[in-house]
Design an enzyme around this catalytic site. Structure first.
Site, PDB file in Angstrom:
ATOM      1  N   SER A 188       0.853  -1.189   0.000  1.00 38.29           N
ATOM      2  CA  SER A 188       0.000   0.000   0.000  1.00 38.29           C
ATOM      3  C   SER A 188       0.886   1.235   0.000  1.00 38.29           C
ATOM      4  O   SER A 188       2.091   1.162   0.277  1.00 38.29           O
ATOM      5  CB  SER A 188      -0.883  -0.008   1.255  1.00 38.29           C
ATOM      6  N   TYR A 214      -3.267  -0.190  10.301  1.00 31.63           N
ATOM      7  CA  TYR A 214      -3.171  -0.539   8.879  1.00 31.63           C
ATOM      8  C   TYR A 214      -1.810  -0.134   8.315  1.00 31.63           C
ATOM      9  O   TYR A 214      -1.167  -0.908   7.594  1.00 31.63           O
ATOM     10  CB  TYR A 214      -4.302   0.154   8.122  1.00 31.63           C
TER      11      TYR A 214
END
Length: 280
Positions: A163, A176
């Site tokens: 990501s 996250y």
């Protein structure tokens, strides 16, 4: 473009019913691959496999919790029975959850006492772990279980999904961000560890794409862009969100050993320039 070396091979995609991962499935189906998608909701997985079959691949929907080794082992048995050994594993399961998210970007005096604010100090260990484990443990477990199929064989690989938060700590999503940073490190570790076993390990790092999980973050109730979304666009040189199908070229490149046979331990951003831009 046809990738002949992928024809007839078997790929497993965890999180296979998600907006991004289903595009991976469709791209690989066009290469006439066997495509097994793993997730929690059978009906959503079957939507994907129906289209996989329409596109020329062979689809198989398998339900499993990717953080549960026994569930993933049972999934592997079903996939092996249907398609034989697995050639490619795409670890796409993951994502964020409100349980691991603060309500504000910056801490302010009084936040600790404010019942309407979720501050860093309100993130319970079990909630932080839920998000962290979904992403990192949900990558480690399938890799442990499917990778033995690949050892000593040609054209096999693991592709992890990183990501933009792997590179930059994205505000509010501490669990996250920590997990996605770990994905990049784990990808590099695996690539070295299995370098003599014929298994390539790489990752793709999507930039900002609209998914079911981030709709509430990126859009106001009336459908307009949220302030957070405007920040994202302002820091993306291409000036827009990515389209899911724009990830598939990188997936095909990493999956095809004839094109990327000397590539291992790499994480490739597909982000419209987000990671390269310093904001000035």
């Amino acid at each position: 473009m046809e990738h002949k070396s992928l024809n007839g091979k078997t790929v497993v995609i965890t999180g296979g019913s998600g907006i991004l991962c289903r595009e991976f499935a469709y791209a690989l189906a066009r290469q006439r691959m066997n495509v097994a998608v793993i997730g929690r909701t059978l009906s959503k997985l079957q939507e994907v496999t129906d289209k996989v079959n329409e596109l020329g691949g062979k689809g198989l929907a398998v339900t499993a919790d990717v953080t549960d080794p026994e569930a993933v082992k049972a999934a592997k048995e079903k996939i092996n029975s249907e398609f034989g050994p697995v050639d490619i594993l795409i670890n796409g399961a993951g994502g964020n959850h409100p349980r691991g998210t603060t309500s504000k970007e910056y801490f302010e005096a009084g936040d600790i006492e404010d019942p309407d604010v979720v501050s860093f100090f309100d993130l319970k260990p079990e909630n932080f772990s839920y998000v962290f484990d979904l992403n990192i443990v949900g990558t480690v477990v399938p890799t442990q279980i499917f990778l033995p199929d690949m050892i000593g064989r040609e054209g096999v690989s693991v592709i992890n999904v990183a990501s933009m938060s792997s590179y930059k700590a994205i505000t509010r999503v501490s669990a996250y961000s920590a997990a996605k940073a770990a994905i990049v490190n784990f990808t590099e570790w695996l690539a070295v560890h299995f370098a003599n076993s014929g298994v390539r390990v790489n990752a793709i790092a999507p930039g900002w794409f609209e998914t079911a999980q981030n709709q509430a973050l990126l859009h106001n109730p009336d459908g307009s862009l949220s302030n957070r979304a405007k920040k994202v666009i302002a820091h993306t040189p291409y000036g827009r969100f990515g389209r899911p199908e724009e990830l598939t070229g990188t997936i095909l490149y990493l999956a095809d050993a004839e094109m990327s046979g000397f590539v291992t331990g790499a994480t490739i951003p597909v982000d419209g320039g987000f990671n390269a831009y310093c904001g000035v």
